[in-house]
Design a protein around this motif. Structure first.
Motif, PDB file in Angstrom:
ATOM      1  N   LEU B 119       0.973  -1.164  -0.068  1.00  0.00           N
ATOM      2  CA  LEU B 119       0.204  -0.147  -0.006  1.00  0.00           C
ATOM      3  C   LEU B 119       0.902   1.281  -0.103  1.00  0.00           C
ATOM      4  CD1 LEU B 119      -2.552  -1.032   2.507  1.00  0.00           C
ATOM      5  CD2 LEU B 119      -3.091  -0.879   0.295  1.00  0.00           C
ATOM      6  N   GLN B 120       0.346   2.421  -0.614  1.00  0.00           N
ATOM      7  CA  GLN B 120       0.806   3.566  -0.380  1.00  0.00           C
ATOM      8  C   GLN B 120      -0.209   4.659  -0.310  1.00  0.00           C
ATOM      9  OE1 GLN B 120       3.322   4.691  -3.906  1.00  0.00           O
ATOM     10  NE2 GLN B 120       5.173   4.853  -2.762  1.00  0.00           N
ATOM     11  N   ILE B 121       0.108   5.723   0.289  1.00  0.00           N
ATOM     12  CA  ILE B 121      -0.943   6.928   0.495  1.00  0.00           C
ATOM     13  C   ILE B 121      -0.829   7.637  -0.770  1.00  0.00           C
ATOM     14  CG2 ILE B 121      -1.597   8.828   1.937  1.00  0.00           C
ATOM     15  CD1 ILE B 121      -0.088   7.550   4.205  1.00  0.00           C
ATOM     16  N   ALA B 122      -1.921   7.692  -1.427  1.00  0.00           N
ATOM     17  CA  ALA B 122      -1.887   8.457  -2.913  1.00  0.00           C
ATOM     18  C   ALA B 122      -2.494   9.927  -2.358  1.00  0.00           C
ATOM     19  CB  ALA B 122      -2.870   8.088  -3.764  1.00  0.00           C
ATOM     20  N   VAL B 123      -1.886  11.112  -2.711  1.00  0.00           N
ATOM     21  CA  VAL B 123      -2.131  12.528  -2.457  1.00  0.00           C
ATOM     22  C   VAL B 123      -2.121  13.040  -3.939  1.00  0.00           C
ATOM     23  CG1 VAL B 123      -1.355  12.351  -0.094  1.00  0.00           C
ATOM     24  CG2 VAL B 123       0.171  13.106  -2.020  1.00  0.00           C
ATOM     25  N   PRO B 124      -2.932  14.134  -4.109  1.00  0.00           N
ATOM     26  CA  PRO B 124      -3.045  14.703  -5.282  1.00  0.00           C
ATOM     27  C   PRO B 124      -1.559  15.470  -5.380  1.00  0.00           C
ATOM     28  CG  PRO B 124      -4.933  15.632  -4.064  1.00  0.00           C
ATOM     29  CD  PRO B 124      -4.280  14.586  -3.414  1.00  0.00           C
ATOM     30  N   GLN B 125      -1.279  15.764  -6.840  1.00  0.00           N
ATOM     31  CA  GLN B 125       0.034  16.200  -7.023  1.00  0.00           C
ATOM     32  C   GLN B 125       0.528  17.300  -6.252  1.00  0.00           C
ATOM     33  OE1 GLN B 125       0.346  18.452 -10.667  1.00  0.00           O
ATOM     34  NE2 GLN B 125       2.289  17.538 -11.151  1.00  0.00           N
ATOM     35  N   GLY B 126       1.494  17.508  -5.656  1.00  0.00           N
ATOM     36  CA  GLY B 126       2.339  18.271  -4.968  1.00  0.00           C
ATOM     37  C   GLY B 126       1.940  18.481  -3.204  1.00  0.00           C
ATOM     38  N   ASN B 127       0.802  17.446  -2.852  1.00  0.00           N
ATOM     39  CA  ASN B 127       0.408  17.024  -1.566  1.00  0.00           C
ATOM     40  C   ASN B 127      -0.260  18.458  -0.840  1.00  0.00           C
ATOM     41  OD1 ASN B 127      -0.204  15.893   0.774  1.00  0.00           O
ATOM     42  ND2 ASN B 127       1.906  15.450   1.363  1.00  0.00           N
ATOM     43  N   LEU B 186      -8.442  13.652  -9.132  1.00  0.00           N
ATOM     44  CA  LEU B 186      -9.358  14.680  -9.636  1.00  0.00           C
ATOM     45  C   LEU B 186      -9.095  15.917  -8.334  1.00  0.00           C
ATOM     46  CD1 LEU B 186     -12.737  13.210 -10.613  1.00  0.00           C
ATOM     47  CD2 LEU B 186     -10.973  14.516 -12.098  1.00  0.00           C
ATOM     48  N   GLY B 187      -8.397  15.505  -7.343  1.00  0.00           N
ATOM     49  CA  GLY B 187      -8.036  16.448  -6.260  1.00  0.00           C
ATOM     50  C   GLY B 187      -9.358  16.582  -5.294  1.00  0.00           C
ATOM     51  N   GLU B 188     -10.528  15.655  -5.511  1.00  0.00           N
ATOM     52  CA  GLU B 188     -11.287  15.766  -4.685  1.00  0.00           C
ATOM     53  C   GLU B 188     -10.989  15.135  -3.300  1.00  0.00           C
ATOM     54  OE1 GLU B 188     -13.796  17.578  -5.251  1.00  0.00           O
ATOM     55  OE2 GLU B 188     -13.490  18.058  -7.460  1.00  0.00           O
ATOM     56  N   ALA B 189     -10.337  14.312  -3.134  1.00  0.00           N
ATOM     57  CA  ALA B 189      -9.956  13.831  -1.804  1.00  0.00           C
ATOM     58  C   ALA B 189      -8.368  14.264  -1.610  1.00  0.00           C
ATOM     59  CB  ALA B 189     -10.022  12.307  -1.759  1.00  0.00           C
ATOM     60  N   ASP B 190      -8.116  14.621  -0.301  1.00  0.00           N
ATOM     61  CA  ASP B 190      -6.814  14.953   0.082  1.00  0.00           C
ATOM     62  C   ASP B 190      -5.990  13.884   0.109  1.00  0.00           C
ATOM     63  OD1 ASP B 190      -7.385  17.796   0.743  1.00  0.00           O
ATOM     64  OD2 ASP B 190      -8.530  17.196   2.297  1.00  0.00           O
ATOM     65  N   ALA B 191      -6.383  12.700   0.651  1.00  0.00           N
ATOM     66  CA  ALA B 191      -5.519  11.388   0.506  1.00  0.00           C
ATOM     67  C   ALA B 191      -6.387  10.079   0.423  1.00  0.00           C
ATOM     68  CB  ALA B 191      -4.836  11.473   1.687  1.00  0.00           C
ATOM     69  N   GLY B 192      -5.810   8.989  -0.080  1.00  0.00           N
ATOM     70  CA  GLY B 192      -6.497   7.972  -0.449  1.00  0.00           C
ATOM     71  C   GLY B 192      -5.530   6.817  -0.055  1.00  0.00           C
ATOM     72  N   TYR B 195      -2.605   1.024  -3.962  1.00  0.00           N
ATOM     73  CA  TYR B 195      -1.396   0.326  -3.950  1.00  0.00           C
ATOM     74  C   TYR B 195      -0.429   1.166  -4.753  1.00  0.00           C
ATOM     75  CZ  TYR B 195      -4.336  -3.836  -3.374  1.00  0.00           C
ATOM     76  OH  TYR B 195      -5.287  -4.799  -2.883  1.00  0.00           O
ATOM     77  N   LYS B 196       0.653   0.839  -4.316  1.00  0.00           N
ATOM     78  CA  LYS B 196       2.049   1.485  -4.786  1.00  0.00           C
ATOM     79  C   LYS B 196       1.881   1.432  -6.519  1.00  0.00           C
ATOM     80  CE  LYS B 196       6.781   0.803  -4.892  1.00  0.00           C
ATOM     81  NZ  LYS B 196       7.919  -0.093  -4.489  1.00  0.00           N
ATOM     82  N   THR B 197       1.636   0.474  -7.132  1.00  0.00           N
ATOM     83  CA  THR B 197       1.563   0.580  -8.454  1.00  0.00           C
ATOM     84  C   THR B 197       0.506   1.328  -8.966  1.00  0.00           C
ATOM     85  OG1 THR B 197      -0.032  -1.443  -8.058  1.00  0.00           O
ATOM     86  CG2 THR B 197       2.135  -2.100  -8.387  1.00  0.00           C
ATOM     87  N   ASP B 198      -0.545   1.605  -8.263  1.00  0.00           N
ATOM     88  CA  ASP B 198      -1.497   2.652  -8.814  1.00  0.00           C
ATOM     89  C   ASP B 198      -1.053   3.935  -8.809  1.00  0.00           C
ATOM     90  OD1 ASP B 198      -3.751   0.626  -9.070  1.00  0.00           O
ATOM     91  OD2 ASP B 198      -3.696   0.369  -7.023  1.00  0.00           O
ATOM     92  N   VAL B 199      -0.543   4.119  -7.955  1.00  0.00           N
ATOM     93  CA  VAL B 199       0.292   5.724  -7.840  1.00  0.00           C
ATOM     94  C   VAL B 199       1.161   5.781  -9.186  1.00  0.00           C
ATOM     95  CG1 VAL B 199       1.931   6.958  -6.448  1.00  0.00           C
ATOM     96  CG2 VAL B 199       0.067   5.704  -5.501  1.00  0.00           C
ATOM     97  N   LEU B 209       3.067   8.356  -1.005  1.00  0.00           N
ATOM     98  CA  LEU B 209       3.651   8.375   0.262  1.00  0.00           C
ATOM     99  C   LEU B 209       3.860   6.837   0.940  1.00  0.00           C
ATOM    100  CD1 LEU B 209       2.029  11.426   1.755  1.00  0.00           C
ATOM    101  CD2 LEU B 209       3.879  11.544   0.519  1.00  0.00           C
ATOM    102  N   ASP B 210       5.166   6.671   1.183  1.00  0.00           N
ATOM    103  CA  ASP B 210       5.263   5.366   2.004  1.00  0.00           C
ATOM    104  C   ASP B 210       5.083   5.456   3.506  1.00  0.00           C
ATOM    105  OD1 ASP B 210       6.164   3.297  -0.145  1.00  0.00           O
ATOM    106  OD2 ASP B 210       7.861   4.534  -0.576  1.00  0.00           O
ATOM    107  N   PHE B 211       4.639   4.485   4.143  1.00  0.00           N
ATOM    108  CA  PHE B 211       4.499   4.447   5.419  1.00  0.00           C
ATOM    109  C   PHE B 211       5.023   2.995   5.958  1.00  0.00           C
ATOM    110  CE2 PHE B 211       0.453   1.885   5.518  1.00  0.00           C
ATOM    111  CZ  PHE B 211       0.177   2.244   4.088  1.00  0.00           C
ATOM    112  N   PRO B 212       5.524   3.129   7.294  1.00  0.00           N
ATOM    113  CA  PRO B 212       6.124   1.954   7.764  1.00  0.00           C
ATOM    114  C   PRO B 212       5.094   0.698   7.825  1.00  0.00           C
ATOM    115  CG  PRO B 212       6.100   3.595   9.312  1.00  0.00           C
ATOM    116  CD  PRO B 212       5.934   4.226   8.165  1.00  0.00           C
TER     117      PRO B 212
END
Lengths: 262, 259
Positions: B119-127, B186-192, B195-199, B209-212
């Protein structure tokens, strides 16, 4: 009963087949329904939330569609606005558009980064997607054309000489609309509102795209059914039956009261 | 009129039979020569890019084959298979969805784990919301999207949150991982949580963003041939192709880990 005649076989056979085609799949759900679990499934948390949300949002969407749609129908039926044919075509677009496309359109305009939504967000701190108002908007977007077309039809069928008479007696446009036109087409408006309400209640595509899916705030019955289908088809059948029963009950109650059955 | 009706029904029935019998499965001979016809592959939404690429490569390697791909939530695909969808291969995003298929005796061979995903945390470009880690998912002021709890990416996310002792406060649940990604894109969510592959597949639109805690929620992807599929030779060849060195290279390039 006037005008009743024995239907010719060539009409009767396809008519019965048509009815069967519409009814058999729904009846089939009754056969497949897991009756032993129906009580526990209905008691599961979220089911009544979804039903309540569906009923409230569909009703609010119908109110919104009526408040905006009746004047729009009047414009189409009674006034001489230029480009009326084009306006009517535009009103019909949400009818033929896949609802998901409507949801995408709403998201791109009213979303947090949308054309209008961006300003709503920076000026007022309003973010519509994933909120209950977004459900209402998505449902109204899809349902309003039904109301507009029904009311326009009623207005065209209504005799405009009453309105002319009111005008010659000195009534203003707004007064005439309120006291003559509205009562004249009230059954048409009611019929349109029932149609719009039914459409809003079943809305799925635009809602899940624009309003998302969260239990209690945006998860309506159609979305709950969809999610249940992903994980537990039996629950999906139970939820579908519940929605079916509620819709039929309401439609039958309202139609008998409001819609002339001829 | 009735004759016409009967005629229409007969034509429809013939058409239905025609499609069911279409892929030619002939008795065994020289193996490479037998692989032809249509191979229908049902694959988890998170495999969209890699399987599309592999499908084209497979068709190039075996002329005369057509790989038909259908992507969706693994659980939906498993439902379709156990309800008799005529497909040759199933690639799931979790062993539990594959188990639904093997339990229903719809898989012909033992499923093989071919990749794993983290898993990875996905954020819109530039977070823009300055997300730093899992704890931000508990912030009710942020717009958060997660996969529905019962699809594999949702199950994995739940494991990660449990490991971290965090209760997320999502605003919406996506039906599958791509739905979650779209909302972030679309920037409608701040974070989702995806999977890393989707990012990686989303390119510049989305930052990851990786997380332990992701180590506690690794997803194994099993693949199996299906009993209902008419083209068994093609099915076996496709699975072998996925497990081959060339196939595995495609997966690592896309950000998957190898088992």
């Amino acid at each position: 009963m006037t005008g009743f005649r024995r239907p010719p076989l060539l009409l009767l056979v396809p008519a019965v087949l048509g009815l069967a085609f519409l009814v058999v799949p729904l009846a089939g759900m009754l056969v497949r329904a897991p009756w032993t679990r129906i009580v526990s499934d209905l008691a599961a948390p979220g089911v009544w939330d979804a039903l309540r949300l569906s009923l409230i949002c569909a009703t609010l969407a119908t109110v919104l569609a009526t408040v905006l749609g009746v004047p729009l129908a009047w414009l189409l039926a009674r006034s001489d606005v230029p480009g009326r044919g084009l306006i009517r075509a535009l009103v019909t677009v949400p009818l033929v558009l896949p609802p998901v496309v409507g949801g995408v359109a709403l998201l791109l305009v009213l979303g947090r980064r949308g054309l209008i939504g961006e300003h709503l967000n920076t000026w007022f701190g309003i973010s519509l997607p994933f909120t209950t108002p977004a459900v209402v908007l998505a449902e109204a977007f899809v349902a309003m054309p039904f109301l507009v077309l029904a009311v326009e039809g009623a207005l065209r069928a209504a005799d405009s000489r009453y309105e002319d008479a009111a005008a010659t007696l000195g009534a203003g446009g707004w007064y005439t609309f309120r006291r003559v036109t509205l009562p004249l087409v009230a059954p048409g408006i009611a019929a349109g509102a029932v149609l719009a309400w039914a459409r809003a209640l079943g809305e799925f595509g635009a809602t899940i795209t624009f309003a998302g899916n969260f239990p209690g705030t945006t998860q309506t019955m159609p979305i709950a059914v969809y999610e249940a289908l992903e994980t537990d088809p039996d629950t999906a059948v139970v939820l579908s039956l519940l929605l079916l029963i509620v819709s039929i009950a309401v439609l039958v109650a309202l139609r008998d009261r409001w819609v002339p059955t001829g | 009129m009735r004759k016409l009706l009967v005629g229409i029904l007969a034509v429809l029935a013939l058409a239905a039979c025609g499609t069911a019998n279409e892929p030619g499965s002939s008795p065994s001979g020289s193996p490479a020569a037998e692989i032809k016809g249509t191979i229908t592959v049902l694959a988890a939404a998170s495999l969209t890019e890699t399987f599309t690429k592999l499908g084209k490569e497979f068709e190039a390697q075996y002329p005369g084959t057509t790989v038909k791909l259908s992507f969706g939530a693994s659980s939906t695909l498993a439902q379709q298979i156990t309800n008799g969808a005529p497909a040759e291969v199933f690639a799931a995003a979790s062993p539990s969805t594959m188990k639904q298929v093997t339990d229903a005796k719809s898989a012909s061979g033992e499923p093989a784990i071919f990749v794993r995903n983290r898993l990875q945390i996905a954020v819109p470009q530039g977070n823009p919301a300055k997300i730093t880690g899992l704890k931000d998912f508990a912030n009710a002021d942020l717009k958060i999207t997660l996969c529905a709890k019962d699809v594999p990416c949702g199950t994995a996310a739940t494991k990660a949150f449990d490991a971290a002792g965090i209760t997320p406060k999502p605003d919406t649940y996506g039906a599958d991982v791509k739905a979650v990604l779209t909302t972030v894109r679309l920037g409608e969510a701040d974070a989702g949580m995806v999977y890393k592959t989707d990012v990686i597949a989303a390119g510049d639109d989305v930052d990851g963003l990786d997380f332990p805690e992701a180590d506690k929620a690794i997803n194994d992807y099993p693949i199996a041939t299906l009993t209902e599929g008419p083209n068994q030779e093609g099915a076996k060849a496709f699975v072998e192709f996925v497990l081959s060195a060339k196939g595995q290279e495609t997966f690592t390039a896309a950000g998957f880990d190898l088992p």
